[in-house]
Motif scaffolding. Structure first.
Motif, PDB file in Angstrom:
ATOM      1  N   MET A  82      90.293 -92.134   6.205  1.00  0.00           N
ATOM      2  CA  MET A  82      91.109 -92.224   5.004  1.00  0.00           C
ATOM      3  C   MET A  82      90.796 -90.967   4.199  1.00  0.00           C
ATOM      4  O   MET A  82      89.644 -90.737   3.827  1.00  0.00           O
ATOM      5  N   MET A  83      91.796 -90.157   3.944  1.00  0.00           N
ATOM      6  CA  MET A  83      91.566 -88.865   3.304  1.00  0.00           C
ATOM      7  C   MET A  83      91.336 -88.987   1.802  1.00  0.00           C
ATOM      8  O   MET A  83      91.160 -87.983   1.125  1.00  0.00           O
ATOM      9  N   ASN A  84      91.324 -90.196   1.294  1.00  0.00           N
ATOM     10  CA  ASN A  84      90.997 -90.466  -0.096  1.00  0.00           C
ATOM     11  C   ASN A  84      89.809 -91.430  -0.066  1.00  0.00           C
ATOM     12  O   ASN A  84      89.886 -92.472   0.576  1.00  0.00           O
ATOM     13  N   ASP A  85      88.747 -91.098  -0.728  1.00  0.00           N
ATOM     14  CA  ASP A  85      87.529 -91.901  -0.715  1.00  0.00           C
ATOM     15  C   ASP A  85      87.804 -93.320  -1.213  1.00  0.00           C
ATOM     16  O   ASP A  85      88.430 -93.509  -2.262  1.00  0.00           O
ATOM     17  N   SER A  86      87.328 -94.313  -0.479  1.00  0.00           N
ATOM     18  CA  SER A  86      87.599 -95.709  -0.836  1.00  0.00           C
ATOM     19  C   SER A  86      87.011 -96.090  -2.192  1.00  0.00           C
ATOM     20  O   SER A  86      87.575 -96.907  -2.905  1.00  0.00           O
ATOM     21  N   ARG A  87      85.880 -95.481  -2.564  1.00  0.00           N
ATOM     22  CA  ARG A  87      85.302 -95.776  -3.887  1.00  0.00           C
ATOM     23  C   ARG A  87      86.232 -95.287  -4.994  1.00  0.00           C
ATOM     24  O   ARG A  87      86.412 -95.955  -6.003  1.00  0.00           O
ATOM     25  N   LEU A  88      86.826 -94.121  -4.773  1.00  0.00           N
ATOM     26  CA  LEU A  88      87.766 -93.578  -5.749  1.00  0.00           C
ATOM     27  C   LEU A  88      89.019 -94.452  -5.839  1.00  0.00           C
ATOM     28  O   LEU A  88      89.519 -94.726  -6.939  1.00  0.00           O
ATOM     29  N   ILE A  89      89.502 -94.911  -4.706  1.00  0.00           N
ATOM     30  CA  ILE A  89      90.685 -95.789  -4.693  1.00  0.00           C
ATOM     31  C   ILE A  89      90.396 -97.065  -5.467  1.00  0.00           C
ATOM     32  O   ILE A  89      91.185 -97.506  -6.294  1.00  0.00           O
ATOM     33  N   ARG A  90      89.231 -97.678  -5.211  1.00  0.00           N
ATOM     34  CA  ARG A  90      88.865 -98.910  -5.917  1.00  0.00           C
ATOM     35  C   ARG A  90      88.758 -98.683  -7.423  1.00  0.00           C
ATOM     36  O   ARG A  90      89.191 -99.504  -8.214  1.00  0.00           O
ATOM     37  N   TRP A  91      88.162 -97.583  -7.817  1.00  0.00           N
ATOM     38  CA  TRP A  91      88.005 -97.252  -9.235  1.00  0.00           C
ATOM     39  C   TRP A  91      89.370 -96.999  -9.866  1.00  0.00           C
ATOM     40  O   TRP A  91      89.652 -97.455 -10.963  1.00  0.00           O
ATOM     41  N   ASN A  92      90.225 -96.298  -9.155  1.00  0.00           N
ATOM     42  CA  ASN A  92      91.519 -95.899  -9.685  1.00  0.00           C
ATOM     43  C   ASN A  92      92.532 -97.039  -9.713  1.00  0.00           C
ATOM     44  O   ASN A  92      93.461 -97.020 -10.517  1.00  0.00           O
ATOM     45  N   ILE A  93      92.350 -98.039  -8.883  1.00  0.00           N
ATOM     46  CA  ILE A  93      93.345 -99.111  -8.780  1.00  0.00           C
ATOM     47  C   ILE A  93      93.400 -99.945 -10.064  1.00  0.00           C
ATOM     48  O   ILE A  93      94.427-100.501 -10.407  1.00  0.00           O
ATOM     49  N   HIS A  94      92.289-100.008 -10.776  1.00  0.00           N
ATOM     50  CA  HIS A  94      92.254-100.723 -12.049  1.00  0.00           C
ATOM     51  C   HIS A  94      92.340 -99.676 -13.155  1.00  0.00           C
ATOM     52  O   HIS A  94      91.515 -98.774 -13.222  1.00  0.00           O
ATOM     53  N   LYS A  95      93.317 -99.786 -14.003  1.00  0.00           N
ATOM     54  CA  LYS A  95      93.591 -98.735 -14.986  1.00  0.00           C
ATOM     55  C   LYS A  95      92.537 -98.615 -16.080  1.00  0.00           C
ATOM     56  O   LYS A  95      92.650 -97.818 -16.986  1.00  0.00           O
ATOM     57  N   LYS A  96      91.469 -99.366 -15.952  1.00  0.00           N
ATOM     58  CA  LYS A  96      90.337 -99.217 -16.870  1.00  0.00           C
ATOM     59  C   LYS A  96      89.765 -97.805 -16.792  1.00  0.00           C
ATOM     60  O   LYS A  96      89.103 -97.336 -17.714  1.00  0.00           O
ATOM     61  N   TYR A  97      90.060 -97.083 -15.709  1.00  0.00           N
ATOM     62  CA  TYR A  97      89.537 -95.723 -15.585  1.00  0.00           C
ATOM     63  C   TYR A  97      90.003 -94.839 -16.738  1.00  0.00           C
ATOM     64  O   TYR A  97      89.316 -93.883 -17.103  1.00  0.00           O
ATOM     65  N   LEU A  98      91.132 -95.157 -17.349  1.00  0.00           N
ATOM     66  CA  LEU A  98      91.586 -94.387 -18.511  1.00  0.00           C
ATOM     67  C   LEU A  98      90.592 -94.527 -19.665  1.00  0.00           C
ATOM     68  O   LEU A  98      90.303 -93.558 -20.373  1.00  0.00           O
ATOM     69  N   SER A  99      90.047 -95.713 -19.830  1.00  0.00           N
ATOM     70  CA  SER A  99      89.012 -95.930 -20.852  1.00  0.00           C
ATOM     71  C   SER A  99      87.736 -95.169 -20.492  1.00  0.00           C
ATOM     72  O   SER A  99      87.050 -94.657 -21.376  1.00  0.00           O
ATOM     73  N   ASP A 100      87.429 -95.096 -19.192  1.00  0.00           N
ATOM     74  CA  ASP A 100      86.267 -94.325 -18.747  1.00  0.00           C
ATOM     75  C   ASP A 100      86.434 -92.852 -19.128  1.00  0.00           C
ATOM     76  O   ASP A 100      85.490 -92.208 -19.589  1.00  0.00           O
ATOM     77  N   PHE A 101      87.636 -92.315 -18.911  1.00  0.00           N
ATOM     78  CA  PHE A 101      87.905 -90.926 -19.287  1.00  0.00           C
ATOM     79  C   PHE A 101      87.723 -90.723 -20.792  1.00  0.00           C
ATOM     80  O   PHE A 101      87.086 -89.771 -21.226  1.00  0.00           O
ATOM     81  N   ALA A 102      88.301 -91.630 -21.574  1.00  0.00           N
ATOM     82  CA  ALA A 102      88.213 -91.517 -23.036  1.00  0.00           C
ATOM     83  C   ALA A 102      86.760 -91.575 -23.499  1.00  0.00           C
ATOM     84  O   ALA A 102      86.351 -90.830 -24.388  1.00  0.00           O
ATOM     85  N   ALA A 103      85.957 -92.449 -22.878  1.00  0.00           N
ATOM     86  CA  ALA A 103      84.552 -92.578 -23.250  1.00  0.00           C
ATOM     87  C   ALA A 103      83.779 -91.288 -22.967  1.00  0.00           C
ATOM     88  O   ALA A 103      82.755 -91.020 -23.602  1.00  0.00           O
TER      89      ALA A 103
END
Length: 143
Positions: A82-103
């Motif tokens: 899979m040319m996209n890391d599964s950990r990144l996919i799992r993190w990105n699938i939940h849009k909470k990552y936008l809050s992570d960026f803001a933090a």
């Protein structure tokens, strides 16, 4: 080398932005073709088409069943790069990552994560806040 470019049922021939990838990869000797994840997921594992790698590009319907998507992705990763890391996919699938960026001080649109559709009061508050402040608002599934 054979690469699948992951897509959704809405774009079985790839999005307009992704379509040039087929020719570009062909120019460097790589055979690439679209792969609709939901159609592939429905095929028994031993009967699935074999690829050397899968590039996740536009599976825009994953949010209809994110758990099924993650299970499919993990199963495919057992036999296919899979040319996209599964950990990144799992993190990105939940849009909470936008809050992570803001933090971390990155500029993002104000984000309010509503975990359950039943939390309509949070939807209403977020929309009211956007309207009152005359700011842009994006309303979508968190997962």
């Amino acid at each position: 080398m054979r690469i699948a470019i992951l897509t959704s049922t809405e774009f079985p021939a790839l999005t307009q932005d992704d379509q040039p990838l087929i020719a570009c990869l062909k120019d460097v000797g790589i055979c690439a073709q679209p792969l609709v994840w939901t159609l592939d997921e429905a095929v028994p594992k031993k009967q699935r088409e074999v690829f050397d790698a899968i590039l996740i590009r536009s599976p825009w319907d994953y949010h209809h069943n994110p758990n099924k998507y993650l299970i499919w992705q993990a199963a495919r990763a057992e036999t296919t790069l899979m040319m996209n890391d599964s950990r990144l996919i799992r993190w990105n699938i939940h849009k909470k990552y936008l809050s992570d960026f803001a933090a971390r001080g990155l500029p993002v649109i104000e984000t309010i994560v509503v975990e359950r559709a039943s939390e309509t009061h949070r939807y209403k508050a977020a929309i009211r806040s956007a309207v009152e402040s005359k700011q842009a608002a994006i309303v979508g599934p968190s997962r």
